[in-house]
Design a protein around this motif. Structure first.
Motif, PDB file in Angstrom:
ATOM      1  N   LYS A   1       0.833  -1.205   0.000  1.00 53.95           N
ATOM      2  CA  LYS A   1       0.000   0.000   0.000  1.00 53.95           C
ATOM      3  C   LYS A   1       0.866   1.253   0.000  1.00 53.95           C
ATOM      4  O   LYS A   1       0.578   2.210  -0.715  1.00 53.95           O
ATOM      5  CB  LYS A   1      -0.918   0.001   1.228  1.00 53.95           C
ATOM      6  CG  LYS A   1      -2.061  -0.957   1.131  1.00 53.95           C
ATOM      7  CD  LYS A   1      -2.937  -0.873   2.372  1.00 53.95           C
ATOM      8  CE  LYS A   1      -4.083  -1.847   2.320  1.00 53.95           C
ATOM      9  NZ  LYS A   1      -4.912  -1.783   3.530  1.00 53.95           N
ATOM     10  N   PHE A   2       1.912   1.254   0.821  1.00 52.80           N
ATOM     11  CA  PHE A   2       2.803   2.417   0.880  1.00 52.80           C
ATOM     12  C   PHE A   2       3.515   2.619  -0.448  1.00 52.80           C
ATOM     13  O   PHE A   2       3.675   3.745  -0.902  1.00 52.80           O
ATOM     14  CB  PHE A   2       3.831   2.251   2.001  1.00 52.80           C
ATOM     15  CG  PHE A   2       4.809   3.375   2.069  1.00 52.80           C
ATOM     16  CD1 PHE A   2       4.431   4.616   2.563  1.00 52.80           C
ATOM     17  CD2 PHE A   2       6.108   3.213   1.613  1.00 52.80           C
ATOM     18  CE1 PHE A   2       5.325   5.667   2.616  1.00 52.80           C
ATOM     19  CE2 PHE A   2       7.011   4.258   1.662  1.00 52.80           C
ATOM     20  CZ  PHE A   2       6.620   5.483   2.160  1.00 52.80           C
ATOM     21  N   GLY A   3       3.922   1.524  -1.083  1.00 52.99           N
ATOM     22  CA  GLY A   3       4.595   1.629  -2.374  1.00 52.99           C
ATOM     23  C   GLY A   3       3.703   2.245  -3.431  1.00 52.99           C
ATOM     24  O   GLY A   3       4.139   3.091  -4.215  1.00 52.99           O
ATOM     25  N   GLU A   4       2.444   1.837  -3.457  1.00 53.63           N
ATOM     26  CA  GLU A   4       1.498   2.409  -4.421  1.00 53.63           C
ATOM     27  C   GLU A   4       1.283   3.889  -4.152  1.00 53.63           C
ATOM     28  O   GLU A   4       1.274   4.714  -5.065  1.00 53.63           O
ATOM     29  CB  GLU A   4       0.159   1.675  -4.352  1.00 53.63           C
ATOM     30  CG  GLU A   4       0.195   0.263  -4.877  1.00 53.63           C
ATOM     31  CD  GLU A   4      -1.123  -0.459  -4.680  1.00 53.63           C
ATOM     32  OE1 GLU A   4      -2.112   0.195  -4.317  1.00 53.63           O
ATOM     33  OE2 GLU A   4      -1.144  -1.682  -4.882  1.00 53.63           O
ATOM     34  N   THR A   5       1.111   4.236  -2.880  1.00 54.04           N
ATOM     35  CA  THR A   5       0.882   5.634  -2.517  1.00 54.04           C
ATOM     36  C   THR A   5       2.113   6.479  -2.825  1.00 54.04           C
ATOM     37  O   THR A   5       1.991   7.582  -3.367  1.00 54.04           O
ATOM     38  CB  THR A   5       0.540   5.741  -1.014  1.00 54.04           C
ATOM     39  OG1 THR A   5      -0.575   4.904  -0.750  1.00 54.04           O
ATOM     40  CG2 THR A   5       0.200   7.160  -0.627  1.00 54.04           C
ATOM     41  N   ALA A   6       3.289   5.958  -2.501  1.00 53.94           N
ATOM     42  CA  ALA A   6       4.520   6.702  -2.753  1.00 53.94           C
ATOM     43  C   ALA A   6       4.736   6.926  -4.243  1.00 53.94           C
ATOM     44  O   ALA A   6       5.144   8.019  -4.657  1.00 53.94           O
ATOM     45  CB  ALA A   6       5.711   5.971  -2.143  1.00 53.94           C
ATOM     46  N   SER A   7       4.453   5.922  -5.054  1.00 54.55           N
ATOM     47  CA  SER A   7       4.647   6.105  -6.498  1.00 54.55           C
ATOM     48  C   SER A   7       3.641   7.106  -7.060  1.00 54.55           C
ATOM     49  O   SER A   7       3.964   7.878  -7.967  1.00 54.55           O
ATOM     50  CB  SER A   7       4.552   4.766  -7.221  1.00 54.55           C
ATOM     51  OG  SER A   7       3.240   4.259  -7.153  1.00 54.55           O
ATOM     52  N   ALA A   8       2.428   7.122  -6.514  1.00 54.96           N
ATOM     53  CA  ALA A   8       1.442   8.103  -6.974  1.00 54.96           C
ATOM     54  C   ALA A   8       1.879   9.518  -6.603  1.00 54.96           C
ATOM     55  O   ALA A   8       1.781  10.442  -7.419  1.00 54.96           O
ATOM     56  CB  ALA A   8       0.072   7.802  -6.370  1.00 54.96           C
ATOM     57  N   TYR A   9       2.392   9.690  -5.376  1.00 55.95           N
ATOM     58  CA  TYR A   9       2.870  11.012  -4.960  1.00 55.95           C
ATOM     59  C   TYR A   9       4.117  11.425  -5.743  1.00 55.95           C
ATOM     60  O   TYR A   9       4.298  12.593  -6.055  1.00 55.95           O
ATOM     61  CB  TYR A   9       3.161  11.042  -3.462  1.00 55.95           C
ATOM     62  CG  TYR A   9       1.924  11.168  -2.615  1.00 55.95           C
ATOM     63  CD1 TYR A   9       1.030  12.215  -2.792  1.00 55.95           C
ATOM     64  CD2 TYR A   9       1.639  10.237  -1.634  1.00 55.95           C
ATOM     65  CE1 TYR A   9      -0.107  12.332  -2.025  1.00 55.95           C
ATOM     66  CE2 TYR A   9       0.500  10.339  -0.860  1.00 55.95           C
ATOM     67  CZ  TYR A   9      -0.366  11.397  -1.058  1.00 55.95           C
ATOM     68  OH  TYR A   9      -1.493  11.512  -0.292  1.00 55.95           O
ATOM     69  N   LYS A  10       4.976  10.462  -6.067  1.00 57.15           N
ATOM     70  CA  LYS A  10       6.178  10.770  -6.839  1.00 57.15           C
ATOM     71  C   LYS A  10       5.793  11.277  -8.229  1.00 57.15           C
ATOM     72  O   LYS A  10       6.343  12.264  -8.711  1.00 57.15           O
ATOM     73  CB  LYS A  10       7.051   9.521  -6.944  1.00 57.15           C
ATOM     74  CG  LYS A  10       8.326   9.715  -7.719  1.00 57.15           C
ATOM     75  CD  LYS A  10       9.124   8.426  -7.791  1.00 57.15           C
ATOM     76  CE  LYS A  10      10.343   8.579  -8.666  1.00 57.15           C
ATOM     77  NZ  LYS A  10      11.063   7.307  -8.822  1.00 57.15           N
ATOM     78  N   SER A  11       4.838  10.614  -8.845  1.00 57.34           N
ATOM     79  CA  SER A  11       4.373  11.031 -10.168  1.00 57.34           C
ATOM     80  C   SER A  11       3.743  12.421 -10.104  1.00 57.34           C
ATOM     81  O   SER A  11       4.026  13.281 -10.944  1.00 57.34           O
ATOM     82  CB  SER A  11       3.362  10.015 -10.692  1.00 57.34           C
ATOM     83  OG  SER A  11       2.810  10.444 -11.906  1.00 57.34           O
ATOM     84  N   ALA A  12       2.911  12.661  -9.092  1.00 60.66           N
ATOM     85  CA  ALA A  12       2.276  13.975  -8.948  1.00 60.66           C
ATOM     86  C   ALA A  12       3.317  15.051  -8.688  1.00 60.66           C
ATOM     87  O   ALA A  12       3.226  16.155  -9.239  1.00 60.66           O
ATOM     88  CB  ALA A  12       1.253  13.938  -7.819  1.00 60.66           C
ATOM     89  N   ALA A  13       4.322  14.751  -7.878  1.00 62.81           N
ATOM     90  CA  ALA A  13       5.372  15.727  -7.573  1.00 62.81           C
ATOM     91  C   ALA A  13       6.147  16.096  -8.826  1.00 62.81           C
ATOM     92  O   ALA A  13       6.522  17.265  -9.008  1.00 62.81           O
ATOM     93  CB  ALA A  13       6.300  15.178  -6.498  1.00 62.81           C
ATOM     94  N   MET A  14       6.399  15.128  -9.683  1.00 61.86           N
ATOM     95  CA  MET A  14       7.117  15.433 -10.928  1.00 61.86           C
ATOM     96  C   MET A  14       6.291  16.368 -11.809  1.00 61.86           C
ATOM     97  O   MET A  14       6.829  17.313 -12.391  1.00 61.86           O
ATOM     98  CB  MET A  14       7.463  14.141 -11.678  1.00 61.86           C
ATOM     99  CG  MET A  14       8.540  13.329 -10.995  1.00 61.86           C
ATOM    100  SD  MET A  14       9.193  11.900 -11.882  1.00 61.86           S
ATOM    101  CE  MET A  14       7.842  11.247 -12.779  1.00 61.86           C
ATOM    102  N   PHE A  15       5.001  16.133 -11.901  1.00 61.23           N
ATOM    103  CA  PHE A  15       4.149  17.012 -12.705  1.00 61.23           C
ATOM    104  C   PHE A  15       4.083  18.416 -12.109  1.00 61.23           C
ATOM    105  O   PHE A  15       4.108  19.408 -12.833  1.00 61.23           O
ATOM    106  CB  PHE A  15       2.741  16.421 -12.853  1.00 61.23           C
ATOM    107  CG  PHE A  15       2.646  15.371 -13.915  1.00 61.23           C
ATOM    108  CD1 PHE A  15       2.645  15.717 -15.254  1.00 61.23           C
ATOM    109  CD2 PHE A  15       2.565  14.039 -13.567  1.00 61.23           C
ATOM    110  CE1 PHE A  15       2.564  14.751 -16.242  1.00 61.23           C
ATOM    111  CE2 PHE A  15       2.487  13.062 -14.543  1.00 61.23           C
ATOM    112  CZ  PHE A  15       2.490  13.410 -15.885  1.00 61.23           C
ATOM    113  N   PHE A  16       4.013  18.512 -10.768  1.00 64.84           N
ATOM    114  CA  PHE A  16       4.020  19.829 -10.130  1.00 64.84           C
ATOM    115  C   PHE A  16       5.344  20.550 -10.372  1.00 64.84           C
ATOM    116  O   PHE A  16       5.360  21.767 -10.568  1.00 64.84           O
ATOM    117  CB  PHE A  16       3.754  19.711  -8.629  1.00 64.84           C
ATOM    118  CG  PHE A  16       2.302  19.559  -8.291  1.00 64.84           C
ATOM    119  CD1 PHE A  16       1.363  20.482  -8.714  1.00 64.84           C
ATOM    120  CD2 PHE A  16       1.872  18.482  -7.537  1.00 64.84           C
ATOM    121  CE1 PHE A  16       0.019  20.353  -8.400  1.00 64.84           C
ATOM    122  CE2 PHE A  16       0.530  18.336  -7.216  1.00 64.84           C
ATOM    123  CZ  PHE A  16      -0.391  19.263  -7.648  1.00 64.84           C
ATOM    124  N   ALA A  17       6.445  19.822 -10.352  1.00 62.99           N
ATOM    125  CA  ALA A  17       7.747  20.442 -10.589  1.00 62.99           C
ATOM    126  C   ALA A  17       7.831  20.997 -12.010  1.00 62.99           C
ATOM    127  O   ALA A  17       8.284  22.127 -12.221  1.00 62.99           O
ATOM    128  CB  ALA A  17       8.864  19.435 -10.342  1.00 62.99           C
TER     129      ALA A  17
END
Length: 116
Positions: A39-55
């Motif tokens: 669950k943490f891995g899925e959540t972390a990858s989703a946040y990582k993807s969102a962070a890249m788009f925000f950057a």
């Protein structure tokens, strides 16, 4: 006093039941940890993807702001010259930054003051 219960081959001894309980508890804990890791891995990858788009969005917004400021300087340059137009735009942007910094500081001070 009653006689102790005799165990047959079909009955399990107390030590084997406790041993099996310990093994199954360990297996359950390991499975739970694996579930939470997944669950943490899925959540972390989703946040990582969102962070890249925000950057990327932030970099593009900064580029647009720079283009806007250069356009303002070039537009004013026809009226007052390039040096003065640069000074005017820089002073205006620094004034805006100062106002925003003071607003932010006042918001922090109101949050940190104790309620009477």
């Amino acid at each position: 006093m009653s006689d102790p219960v005799m165990l047959t081959d079909e009955d399990e001894s107390l030590s084997s039941i406790v041993g099996r309980l310990a093994t199954e508890t360990k297996s359950l804990a390991t499975a739970e940890v694996a579930v939470y890791k997944a669950k943490f891995g899925e959540t972390a990858s989703a946040y990582k993807s969102a962070a890249m788009f925000f950057a990327v969005a932030g970099v593009l917004a900064l580029a647009a702001l720079i283009a806007l400021l250069v356009g303002a300087i070039l537009t004013l340059a026809t009226l007052v010259g390039p040096g003065w137009s640069t000074v005017i735009v820089v002073v205006a942007v620094l004034a805006l930054a100062g106002i925003l910094a003071m607003i932010g500081k006042s918001k922090l001070q109101t949050k940190s003051e104790p309620v009477s």
